[in-house]
Scaffold this active site. Structure first.
Site, mmCIF file in Angstrom:
data_model
loop_
_atom_site.group_PDB
_atom_site.id
_atom_site.type_symbol
_atom_site.label_atom_id
_atom_site.label_comp_id
_atom_site.label_asym_id
_atom_site.label_seq_id
_atom_site.Cartn_x
_atom_site.Cartn_y
_atom_site.Cartn_z
ATOM 1 C CG ASP A 61 -20.473 -5.191 13.103
ATOM 2 O OD1 ASP A 61 -20.339 -5.046 12.193
ATOM 3 O OD2 ASP A 61 -20.419 -6.511 13.732
ATOM 4 C CE1 TYR B 161 -12.696 -6.496 16.504
ATOM 5 C CE2 TYR B 161 -11.822 -7.985 14.890
ATOM 6 C CZ TYR B 161 -12.530 -6.866 15.184
ATOM 7 O OH TYR B 161 -12.513 -5.963 14.085
#
Length: 303
Positions: free
Chosen positions: A62, A131
């Site tokens: 994003d 992540y």
């Protein structure tokens, strides 16, 4: 018909200056920047619909999210790849890597460009993604050099409570309370690992008898590491936000468990700020299992 070559591209980027990975017509994105550079290096007009150079990525990050190790692929015909060689006495792939590295801006770095093995698909062949979300709370001193990669929180976080919340995410679940599905897709994902830890204060020099100690740059930070087969849109940042609300005492564990049990998207489980999130690793199976993995993962999952 020209023979096609699939290239695997391993790269990193500082996401602070990009509106995410995916190409958008009027915004600066990672994909758009790399594809534009490819068109320039290979001397292909960007308005030629028959030679549109398109990247396929392991996971679309994003706006504002970083990657220390992202993976994508592109298909090029051999004649087009040879255009990159010019006067260099190297292979077409190495020539492309060199020219592309010089063309890209400072906030994108190429780790490697290589010929992909048979059956490789950067997105569908991936086994898992890792992540890490980094936070500087009251229990740590925020190094100003890390301000673009760390979220600052004024209060001290309760990591024990946050880990109790994170433990409920492990396994195959519908993360509909914490994610948005792609059209025709699903929010069912399998989380393999999810844990909050505070980085211990580590000296740069491991020696005794020093009058002072210089800590490593990440010393004291709170880090959330999560590994899953794939992630739905906003899933990691929304899970982080939920855990942080628990860690600050604003929500309790029953609330978080309820969100996991009933996959309903609503305002209290929106995504946290993007700058603390970095895509750290993409794992792939052995070469002889790449095609089978890609075929299996294309199926829409159910619980």
């Amino acid at each position: 018909m020209e023979a096609m070559t699939r290239l695997r591209i391993d790269l990193a980027y500082d996401g602070g200056g990009f509106y995410g990975w995916a190409t958008q017509p009027t915004l600066r994105t990672v994909q758009g920047t790399i594809e534009s550079a490819l068109h320039t290096v290979l001397r292909v007009p960007q308005d030629d619909p028959d030679q549109r150079l398109r990247l396929t990525v392991a996971g679309r990050t994003d706006t504002g999210v970083h990657a220390s190790h992202q993976v994508c692929h592109i298909d090029l015909d051999e004649a087009l790849l040879e255009r990159a060689v010019g006067h260099m006495n190297v292979s077409g792939i190495e020539a492309l890597r060199r020219r592309l590295s010089r063309m890209l801006p400072d906030d994108i770095t190429l780790h490697r460009v290589s010929r992909a093995p048979s059956g490789f698909d950067a997105r569908f062949s991936a086994l898992e993604r890792t992540y890490v979300y980094r936070i500087a709370d009251r229990g740590s001193e925020a190094d100003p050099r890390m301000r673009g990669f760390v979220l600052r929180i004024d209060d001290r976080l309760d990591l024990d409570a946050m880990n109790e919340a994170a433990a409920t995410t492990i396994g195959l679940h519908d993360f509909g309370s914490f994610a948005t599905p792609n059209p025709g897709g699903t929010t069912i994902r399998e989380v393999k690992y999810a844990r909050w830890e505070r980085v211990p204060v580590r000296p740069l020099i491991d020696a005794t008898g020093l009058a002072y100690e210089t800590p490593a740059v990440e010393s004291g930070l709170v880090c959330f590491t999560i590994v899953a087969d794939a992630f739905a849109r906003n899933m990691v940042r929304s899970l982080v936000n939920g855990c942080v609300q628990v860690g600050l005492g604003k929500r309790d564990l029953d609330w978080f468990a309820g969100k996991m049990a009933v996959p309903l998207r609503e305002g209290s489980t929106g995504p946290i700020a993007p700058q603390g999130l970095t895509l750290e690793h993409i794992a792939y199976p052995a070469d002889d299992q790449l095609a089978a993995r890609a075929e299996a993962i294309r199926a829409v999952r159910t619980l």
